[in-house]
Design an enzyme around this catalytic site. Structure first.
Site, PDB file in Angstrom:
ATOM      1  N   LYS A 153      -0.649   4.987   8.660  1.00 18.16           N
ATOM      2  CA  LYS A 153       0.041   5.310   7.396  1.00 18.16           C
ATOM      3  C   LYS A 153      -0.984   5.535   6.281  1.00 18.16           C
ATOM      4  O   LYS A 153      -0.911   6.504   5.530  1.00 18.16           O
ATOM      5  CB  LYS A 153       0.984   4.166   7.020  1.00 18.16           C
ATOM      6  CG  LYS A 153       1.564   4.259   5.619  1.00 18.16           C
ATOM      7  CD  LYS A 153       2.168   2.949   5.118  1.00 18.16           C
ATOM      8  CE  LYS A 153       1.156   1.864   4.939  1.00 18.16           C
ATOM      9  NZ  LYS A 153       1.395   0.875   3.903  1.00 18.16           N
ATOM     10  N   THR A 182       0.856  -1.193   0.000  1.00 21.24           N
ATOM     11  CA  THR A 182       0.000   0.000   0.000  1.00 21.24           C
ATOM     12  C   THR A 182       0.886   1.234   0.000  1.00 21.24           C
ATOM     13  O   THR A 182       1.620   1.475   0.967  1.00 21.24           O
ATOM     14  CB  THR A 182      -0.903   0.026   1.257  1.00 21.24           C
ATOM     15  OG1 THR A 182      -1.659  -1.177   1.290  1.00 21.24           O
ATOM     16  CG2 THR A 182      -1.833   1.229   1.213  1.00 21.24           C
ATOM     17  N   LYS A 238      -7.444   1.727  -2.868  1.00 25.58           N
ATOM     18  CA  LYS A 238      -7.004   1.113  -1.606  1.00 25.58           C
ATOM     19  C   LYS A 238      -7.104   2.114  -0.447  1.00 25.58           C
ATOM     20  O   LYS A 238      -7.538   1.771   0.656  1.00 25.58           O
ATOM     21  CB  LYS A 238      -5.558   0.612  -1.765  1.00 25.58           C
ATOM     22  CG  LYS A 238      -4.891   0.129  -0.503  1.00 25.58           C
ATOM     23  CD  LYS A 238      -5.553  -1.080   0.118  1.00 25.58           C
ATOM     24  CE  LYS A 238      -4.910  -1.406   1.450  1.00 25.58           C
ATOM     25  NZ  LYS A 238      -5.616  -2.424   2.204  1.00 25.58           N
TER      26      LYS A 238
HETATM   27  P1  NAP Z   1       5.543  -6.136   7.434  1.00 25.69           P
HETATM   28  O1  NAP Z   1       5.203  -7.445   8.092  1.00 25.69           O
HETATM   29  O2  NAP Z   1       5.946  -4.985   8.281  1.00 25.69           O
HETATM   30  O3  NAP Z   1       6.706  -6.455   6.346  1.00 25.69           O
HETATM   31  C1  NAP Z   1       7.311  -5.409   5.656  1.00 25.69           C
HETATM   32  C2  NAP Z   1       8.330  -5.942   4.654  1.00 25.69           C
HETATM   33  O4  NAP Z   1       8.971  -4.801   4.043  1.00 25.69           O
HETATM   34  C3  NAP Z   1       9.442  -6.798   5.261  1.00 25.69           C
HETATM   35  O5  NAP Z   1       9.812  -7.770   4.334  1.00 25.69           O
HETATM   36  C4  NAP Z   1      10.563  -5.768   5.436  1.00 25.69           C
HETATM   37  O6  NAP Z   1      11.863  -6.320   5.484  1.00 25.69           O
HETATM   38  C5  NAP Z   1      10.403  -4.963   4.181  1.00 25.69           C
HETATM   39  N1  NAP Z   1      11.055  -3.657   4.239  1.00 25.69           N
HETATM   40  C6  NAP Z   1      10.714  -2.604   5.012  1.00 25.69           C
HETATM   41  N2  NAP Z   1      11.539  -1.563   4.783  1.00 25.69           N
HETATM   42  C7  NAP Z   1      12.417  -1.976   3.819  1.00 25.69           C
HETATM   43  C8  NAP Z   1      13.492  -1.368   3.146  1.00 25.69           C
HETATM   44  N3  NAP Z   1      13.843  -0.108   3.391  1.00 25.69           N
HETATM   45  N4  NAP Z   1      14.173  -2.097   2.210  1.00 25.69           N
HETATM   46  C9  NAP Z   1      13.827  -3.379   1.947  1.00 25.69           C
HETATM   47  N5  NAP Z   1      12.809  -4.020   2.570  1.00 25.69           N
HETATM   48  C10 NAP Z   1      12.116  -3.321   3.485  1.00 25.69           C
HETATM   49  O7  NAP Z   1       4.329  -5.607   6.530  1.00 25.69           O
HETATM   50  P2  NAP Z   1       3.070  -6.437   5.976  1.00 25.69           P
HETATM   51  O8  NAP Z   1       2.050  -6.543   7.052  1.00 25.69           O
HETATM   52  O9  NAP Z   1       3.559  -7.639   5.264  1.00 25.69           O
HETATM   53  O10 NAP Z   1       2.502  -5.347   4.921  1.00 25.69           O
HETATM   54  C11 NAP Z   1       3.105  -5.150   3.660  1.00 25.69           C
HETATM   55  C12 NAP Z   1       2.260  -4.126   2.888  1.00 25.69           C
HETATM   56  O11 NAP Z   1       0.929  -4.631   2.732  1.00 25.69           O
HETATM   57  C13 NAP Z   1       2.125  -2.763   3.570  1.00 25.69           C
HETATM   58  O12 NAP Z   1       2.166  -1.759   2.603  1.00 25.69           O
HETATM   59  C14 NAP Z   1       0.754  -2.832   4.237  1.00 25.69           C
HETATM   60  O13 NAP Z   1       0.167  -1.549   4.380  1.00 25.69           O
HETATM   61  C15 NAP Z   1       0.004  -3.687   3.243  1.00 25.69           C
HETATM   62  N6  NAP Z   1      -1.109  -4.454   3.820  1.00 25.69           N
HETATM   63  C16 NAP Z   1      -0.946  -5.112   5.008  1.00 25.69           C
HETATM   64  C17 NAP Z   1      -2.010  -5.836   5.536  1.00 25.69           C
HETATM   65  C18 NAP Z   1      -1.880  -6.569   6.847  1.00 25.69           C
HETATM   66  O14 NAP Z   1      -2.908  -7.027   7.376  1.00 25.69           O
HETATM   67  N7  NAP Z   1      -0.698  -6.722   7.410  1.00 25.69           N
HETATM   68  C19 NAP Z   1      -3.229  -5.875   4.853  1.00 25.69           C
HETATM   69  C20 NAP Z   1      -3.359  -5.226   3.628  1.00 25.69           C
HETATM   70  C21 NAP Z   1      -2.287  -4.511   3.127  1.00 25.69           C
HETATM   71  P3  NAP Z   1      12.505  -6.805   6.878  1.00 25.69           P
HETATM   72  O15 NAP Z   1      11.967  -8.185   7.102  1.00 25.69           O
HETATM   73  O16 NAP Z   1      13.947  -6.758   6.656  1.00 25.69           O
HETATM   74  O17 NAP Z   1      12.043  -5.824   7.932  1.00 25.69           O
END
Ligand code: NAP
Length: 286
Positions: free
Chosen positions: A241, A98, A173
């Site tokens: 965010k 997102t 979104k």
């Molecule tokens: P998350 O668990 O916090 O994972 C984030 C990922 O991004 C990890 O692989 C992290 O790597 C990587 N990352 C962060 N900063 C980085 C950087 N500077 N360079 C390279 N890699 C980086 O997030 P998530 O829950 O999977 O969500 C991912 C996306 O989907 C977000 O945009 C969120 O808004 C969206 N989303 C989430 C949900 C939900 O329920 N969680 C639902 C719908 C949409 P590391 O492992 O090294 O930290």
């Protein structure tokens, strides 16, 4: 037909189960994560590890990014050894994180300049739908690119909905997450008001969910309110965010500002890594 080879960057709470579903469906998947440890579980399930985003784009049919925020996505695209660090014309990149519509349009423009195809495909749904392959996938793409991505979307989601060209899906979104924020703030305020008037939360949740005011999300969150326990399904910090991005994208409605302030205050109080429904605890403390 040979299975598509997919590069996947970002193995957080969402990326990990999404890759597991692609592996189960028989796709060849190359994974890359900043913290390398998170690749191990998927390698044990049959994925291979990518050397760099650039190398993955070179060797895969498409690369998908599922990263925290705009800055992380831009870094993976533009850094040294990033996706765009060498020419790989005609490949497809899909960003499912997102991010702001502005960032999506920017990524589409820099990809087009390098003869790459770009789709923004953020998802609605949290970790459980990601595990079950029942996400709702919003798609900003040309018709031709959507067809290329459809076999992958069919595995990850229960439906994919094209809403226009690149950038449009990020706008959709932010709109749906505004409604999510309103729903949960409204649910929390309603329960607290009822409790203060002497009505048990059990009874109030039944009244909501048995009647016309109940919906998918009020049903999903009922148990966490009953147990007063909020392990992250969708972390509150992600909604903060998304509401900020909606404001920056021009949302200036009567409720967006107090809504953002409410969730932002909850994040500052330490609820950022808890589920978004923890807004009820923040409000109870006021
Ligand atoms: P998350 O668990 O916090 O994972 C984030 C990922 O991004 C990890 O692989 C992290 O790597 C990587 N990352 C962060 N900063 C980085 C950087 N500077 N360079 C390279 N890699 C980086 O997030 P998530 O829950 O999977 O969500 C991912 C996306 O989907 C977000 O945009 C969120 O808004 C969206 N989303 C989430 C949900 C939900 O329920 N969680 C639902 C719908 C949409 P590391 O492992 O090294 O930290």
């Amino acid at each position: 037909m040979e299975a598509l080879k997919i590069g996947w960057i970002g193995l957080g709470n969402m990326g990990n189960p999404m890759v597991q579903n692609l592996l189960k469906a028989g796709f060849e998947v190359v994974v890359f994560n900043r913290t390398k440890d998170k690749e191990k579980e998927l390698i044990a399930l049959g994925a291979t590890s990518g050397a760099s985003p650039q190398e993955m784009l070179q060797t895969c049919d498409m690369v998908i990014t599922m990263l925290s925020n705009d800055a992380a996505v831009k870094e993976i695209f533009e850094s040294e050894n990033g996706l765009l660090s060498q020419d790989n014309p005609d490949k497809l990149i899909i960003n499912m994180s997102t991010v702001s519509p502005e960032t999506s349009r920017y990524l589409a423009t820099i990809c087009a300049a390098r003869h790459l195809h770009f789709i923004d495909a953020p998802v609605s749904g949290s970790v459980k739908p990601a595990q079950d392959g029942t996400l709702v996938i919003l798609v900003g793409a040309t018709d031709e690119d959507y067809l290329l991505a459809k076999p992958v979307f069919n595995v990850l989601g229960k439906v994919s909905i094209p809403v226009g060209g690149p950038g449009k899906a990020s706008s959709a979104k932010l709109a749906i997450n505004y409604l999510l924020g309103l729903n949960l703030q409204g649910l929390a305020e309603t329960i607290i008001f009822a409790e203060k008037s002497g009505v048990r939360k059990e009874d109030m949740l039944s009244i909501i969910n048995e009647g016309a005011c109940g919906n998918g999300i009020t049903n999903i969150k009922a148990n966490s309110i009953l147990n007063d326990n909020y392990p992250a399904a969708f972390p509150l910090k992600h909604l903060v965010k998304d509401l900020r991005l909606a404001k920056e994208a021009g949302l200036d409605s009567p409720l967006i500002h107090p809504l953002y302030d409410s969730y932002e205050a909850a994040q500052k109080e330490g609820f950022g890594d808890e589920d978004v429904m923890a807004i009820i605890t923040s409000l109870r403390n006021k």
